[in-house]
Each structure stands twice: as structure tokens, then as C-alpha cells.
Design an enzyme around this catalytic site. Structure first.
Site, PDB file in Angstrom:
ATOM      1  N   HIS A   1      33.194  64.824  69.278  1.00 51.46           N
ATOM      2  CA  HIS A   1      34.005  63.627  69.553  1.00 51.46           C
ATOM      3  C   HIS A   1      33.780  62.511  68.526  1.00 51.46           C
ATOM      4  O   HIS A   1      34.603  61.598  68.421  1.00 51.46           O
ATOM      5  CB  HIS A   1      33.709  63.062  70.946  1.00 51.46           C
ATOM      6  CG  HIS A   1      34.134  63.959  72.064  1.00 51.46           C
ATOM      7  ND1 HIS A   1      35.401  64.488  72.160  1.00 51.46           N
ATOM      8  CD2 HIS A   1      33.449  64.429  73.140  1.00 51.46           C
ATOM      9  CE1 HIS A   1      35.485  65.249  73.241  1.00 51.46           C
ATOM     10  NE2 HIS A   1      34.318  65.243  73.855  1.00 51.46           N
TER      11      HIS A   1
ATOM     12  N   ASP B   1      34.975  73.914  73.621  1.00 56.05           N
ATOM     13  CA  ASP B   1      34.542  72.882  74.565  1.00 56.05           C
ATOM     14  C   ASP B   1      35.770  72.449  75.369  1.00 56.05           C
ATOM     15  O   ASP B   1      36.881  72.414  74.832  1.00 56.05           O
ATOM     16  CB  ASP B   1      33.965  71.694  73.799  1.00 56.05           C
ATOM     17  CG  ASP B   1      33.362  70.636  74.710  1.00 56.05           C
ATOM     18  OD1 ASP B   1      32.123  70.575  74.799  1.00 56.05           O
ATOM     19  OD2 ASP B   1      34.136  69.873  75.329  1.00 56.05           O
TER      20      ASP B   1
ATOM     21  N   HIS C   1      36.746  69.699  76.360  1.00 56.96           N
ATOM     22  CA  HIS C   1      37.349  68.441  75.910  1.00 56.96           C
ATOM     23  C   HIS C   1      37.910  68.621  74.499  1.00 56.96           C
ATOM     24  O   HIS C   1      37.451  69.479  73.746  1.00 56.96           O
ATOM     25  CB  HIS C   1      36.296  67.325  75.959  1.00 56.96           C
ATOM     26  CG  HIS C   1      35.686  67.192  77.324  1.00 56.96           C
ATOM     27  ND1 HIS C   1      34.415  67.660  77.621  1.00 56.96           N
ATOM     28  CD2 HIS C   1      36.199  66.714  78.480  1.00 56.96           C
ATOM     29  CE1 HIS C   1      34.169  67.446  78.910  1.00 56.96           C
ATOM     30  NE2 HIS C   1      35.222  66.874  79.460  1.00 56.96           N
TER      31      HIS C   1
ATOM     32  N   ASP D   1      31.629  73.569  79.034  1.00 61.07           N
ATOM     33  CA  ASP D   1      32.128  72.750  80.143  1.00 61.07           C
ATOM     34  C   ASP D   1      33.484  73.214  80.677  1.00 61.07           C
ATOM     35  O   ASP D   1      34.025  72.599  81.601  1.00 61.07           O
ATOM     36  CB  ASP D   1      32.154  71.252  79.787  1.00 61.07           C
ATOM     37  CG  ASP D   1      32.508  70.987  78.340  1.00 61.07           C
ATOM     38  OD1 ASP D   1      33.010  71.907  77.665  1.00 61.07           O
ATOM     39  OD2 ASP D   1      32.288  69.848  77.892  1.00 61.07           O
TER      40      ASP D   1
HETATM   41 ZN   LIG Z   1      33.019  68.658  76.422  1.00 65.02          ZN
END
Ligand SMILES: [Zn+2]
Length: 373
Positions: free
Chosen positions: A144, A181, A183, A269
Site C-alpha cells: 500500500h 493480498d 486489498h 487476507d
Molecule cells: Zn491486505
């Protein structure tokens, strides 16, 4: 499975990264009792413990991480961001990576530099032939973080730092980043948005985090149009959707791009037990996708494959997903079964659903003719 020499990066200091007493990521709000931050040490330390206790560790090649140097971080990040992290890291009370929900304690810069450096050294070990492939179990995560600030529990963009290090020192040019991931890999995508030689593929939960990035239509810019690929899967996606996205989008995109190295932003996740997302993936899907990447890397880049750990917030389940991945990378089976999967594998909705397949079909159509097969 054929046996491989698989590098393993882990350092005790990764477990010492201090994210404080937030409740999940909420700090100091009325009615919220302090608890622990979602990005706690346990999912990572317990993964390392299982690799050790299962005996798998004996079949891996230890790759010692060293901290990324300032010049390594500055190939990707602004000087202001690096200086801010260093300065806050010297405070007893620590600081925040850049978004108010990503705290770090005293000395956090040193841990984050070691996480970026761990990914750098995993890549180096593969490129110099010490190992065939590698898993870097690093913390804090990286995907991120953008050039001028950290966000989403990530201080520095570990995978991007490793890519630029390989360009500067090893003469490689073309890279593919597969980010599973849950996200969106917004930081990696943003850093390479104008770079036609880095393919970024993110398979993520639509609209989860960051809320406003990772759309199907976001495909890179200018000369790099088509080198960002996004598969925003609907909430509730399970093993069938992930395997379909992998087979129908990830594999053909990487194959058509023909990178010299494949990196994986490996978060767990999307698993069925994660508190920060609502997907249903179980360990056998991570195992299958990893085996697919090992075969893909054999076809396109002499087997060169490096995974860097990202998110995954179930301390109980991440170790079993991680064990499956490292078993598939190394070709060594410990015989330790995932005790949770039998309860979850037959849940309704594990098969790919029509509305999920529709997203995968659209992502596939956007790949263009070079990736059709
Ligand atoms: Zn994540």
C-alpha cells in the site's frame, strides 16, 4: 512436485514491530476499548513457528536479511517520506506511517528497512543462483505504501524497492508482480503506473481498501497502458473464483508479458478467517496457485519466483496458508494437514458464482489479444 532450493527470509526483529494498542485500527474513539492492532506480530511469528516445528525449515535455505540502505529506499520513495520515518522512529512514542491508522513504535524505521531489505535479499539469492525461488516473511508489509507516504500498515514498498534494486545492480528490466493480498496493491500499481516494463496484477476484494482504487478500468498510463491489471472480485468470493481469476487472467497476462522475474505480493487476507475482508479462500487454493506460479516461472523466466509477505490477519489460519505456499515452492510435503479446511471447503459459494465470473471475464477481455490462449 519436484524439489527446489527455496530461500527463506525471516528475522526476529519483524516480530518486534510495534503497532500499539488500537482496537483493530481504531484508536481513541468513544466506547472503543483498547485492544490490539490488526497488523499484529502473531500471524507472522506463528507462520514462522509452524515452518520450524513442521520440519519444513530444514528443507529451506536461510537467506539472512539486511536492512535496505537509504539509497535503496530513495529509488522508490521521496526523501521527505524517508526522513519523516527516520525522525518519528527516534521518538520514544514512535509515529505513524502516513494515514493515521498505521502506527509504529520506537525503532520502527529499522524494522521497515529490514523488511524492504529482506525482499531485496530474497531477490538477490534467486538472481545469483543461491536458491531457485524464495519466500520473504517480512513485516511490516509494503504494497500500500506510495512514493511519498506510507498507508495501510505499510511504511515502504518492499516489492518495488526490490525491483529497483535488481534493476540497478543485476541488470534486469522486466518484472511481473502478482498481488493476491485481498486489498488492492495500490502502492505498487502507482509506483509503476507509467512503467511499461513492470506488469502489476492485483486480485482483490472490490472496494475494500483503498476504497477508490483497483477498478477494472485502471490499466496503466501512456506507454504503460495495459501493464496494470485489476481483478476486483465481489465480496464472498471463494476458492472457485480465485482459481478462475488465476487461470483465466493472471497466468495468461504474465505469460504474454514474459517477465525476467515474477514477484508475488503474498497476503493471506482473502482467507476464510480474516477479520479485514469477506472472502472464503482456503489453504489448498494458495497451494494450487503457488504450484501454478512455479510452473509459470519455469516457462517464462527460468523458474525465478520471489514471494514477499503482505497482509493476513488471522493468527490461527495464516500459518496453514503459509505452510501450503512454502511447501508448494519447495516441493517438500510436511504431511501436516490444514485442520480447518475440511470444515470450510464445502461451504455454499466456494464454487465460482456467475457475478464473480462476470468480473473475471471482463478482466480477461481487457488483457487484449496478446494474452489470449
Ligand atoms: Zn491486505
Amino acid at each position: 512436485m519436484s524439489a527446489r532450493r527455496t530461500g527463506w527470509v525471516w528475522h526476529e526483529l519483524y516480530g518486534w514491530h510495534d503497532t500499539g494498542r488500537a482496537a483493530g485500527y481504531v484508536l481513541g474513539a468513544p466506547g472503543v476499548q483498547p485492544f490490539g492492532h490488526f497488523e499484529s506480530a502473531e500471524s507472522k511469528t506463528r507462520f514462522a513457528s509452524l515452518v520450524e516445528v513442521s520440519g519444513l525449515r530444514e528443507h529451506l535455505v536461510e537467506v539472512r536479511p539486511r536492512a535496505a540502505a537509504e539509497e535503496d529506499l530513495l529509488r522508490v520513495h521521496t526523501e521527505a517520506h524517508v526522513r519523516s520515518m527516520q525522525e518519528q522512529s527516534r521518538r520514544r512514542e514512535g509515529g505513524d506511517m502516513g494515514d493515521g491508522t498505521s502506527p509504529f513504535g520506537w525503532n520502527g524505521y529499522e524494522v521497515a528497512a529490514l523488511a524492504a531489505g529482506g525482499t531485496v535479499h530474497a531477490v538477490r539469492a534467486v538472481l545469483d543462483g543461491t536458491v531457485d525461488n524464495a519466500y520473504a516473511l517480512v513485516r511490516p508489509p509494503g504494497h500500500h505504501a506510495v512514493a511519498d507516504r506510507g498507508m495501510g500498515f505499510c511504511m515502504f514498498a518492499n516489492v518495488a524497492v526490490a525491483i529497483e534494486h535488481a534493476r540497478a545492480h543485476d541488470g534486469l528490466r522486466r518484472f511481473a508482480v502478482v498481488d493476491w493480498d485481498v486489498h488492492h496493491g495500490n502502492g505498487t500499481e502507482a509506483i509503476f503506473l507509467d512503467d511499461p516494463d513492470v506488469l502489476t496484477i492485483s486480485v482483490h476484494q472490490d472496494g475494500n481498501y483503498p476504497a477508490d482504487t483497483g477498478a477494472l478500468e485502471d490499466r496503466g498510463r501512456g506507454d504503460a497502458l495495459g501493464t496494470a491489471v485489476n481483478v476486483p472480485l465481489p465480496p464472498g468470493s471463494g476458492n472457485g473464483a480465485y482459481l478462475a481469476a488465476f487461470d483465466q487472467v493472471v497466468v495468461p497476462a504474465v505469460e504474454a508479458f514474459a517477465p525476467e522475474l515474477i514477484l508475488v505480493a503474498c497476503g493471506f487476507d482473502a482467507c476464510n478467517a480474516d477479520p479485514l475482508a469477506t472472502m472464503m479462500v482456503t489453504s489448498s487454493t494458495y497451494r494450487t496457485m503457488t504450484a501454478g506460479l512455479v510452473a509459470l516461472a519455469d516457462r517464462v523466466c527460468s523458474g525465478r519466483l520471489v514471494m514477499s509477505h503482505e497482509g493476513g490477519y488471522s493468527p490461527i489460519y495464516v500459518p496453514f496458508c503459509g505452510l501450503a505456499v512454502v511447501e508448494a515452492l519447495s516441493g517438500h510435503d510436511t504431511g501436516i494437514a490444514d485442520p480447518f479446511e475440511p470444515d470450510w471447503i464445502d461451504w455454499p459459494g466456494q464454487e465460482v458464482q456467475p457475478h464473480q465470473q462476470a468480473v473475471i471475464d471482463r478482466a480477461r477481455a481487457l488483457l487484449g489479444p496478446g494474452a489470449s490462449r
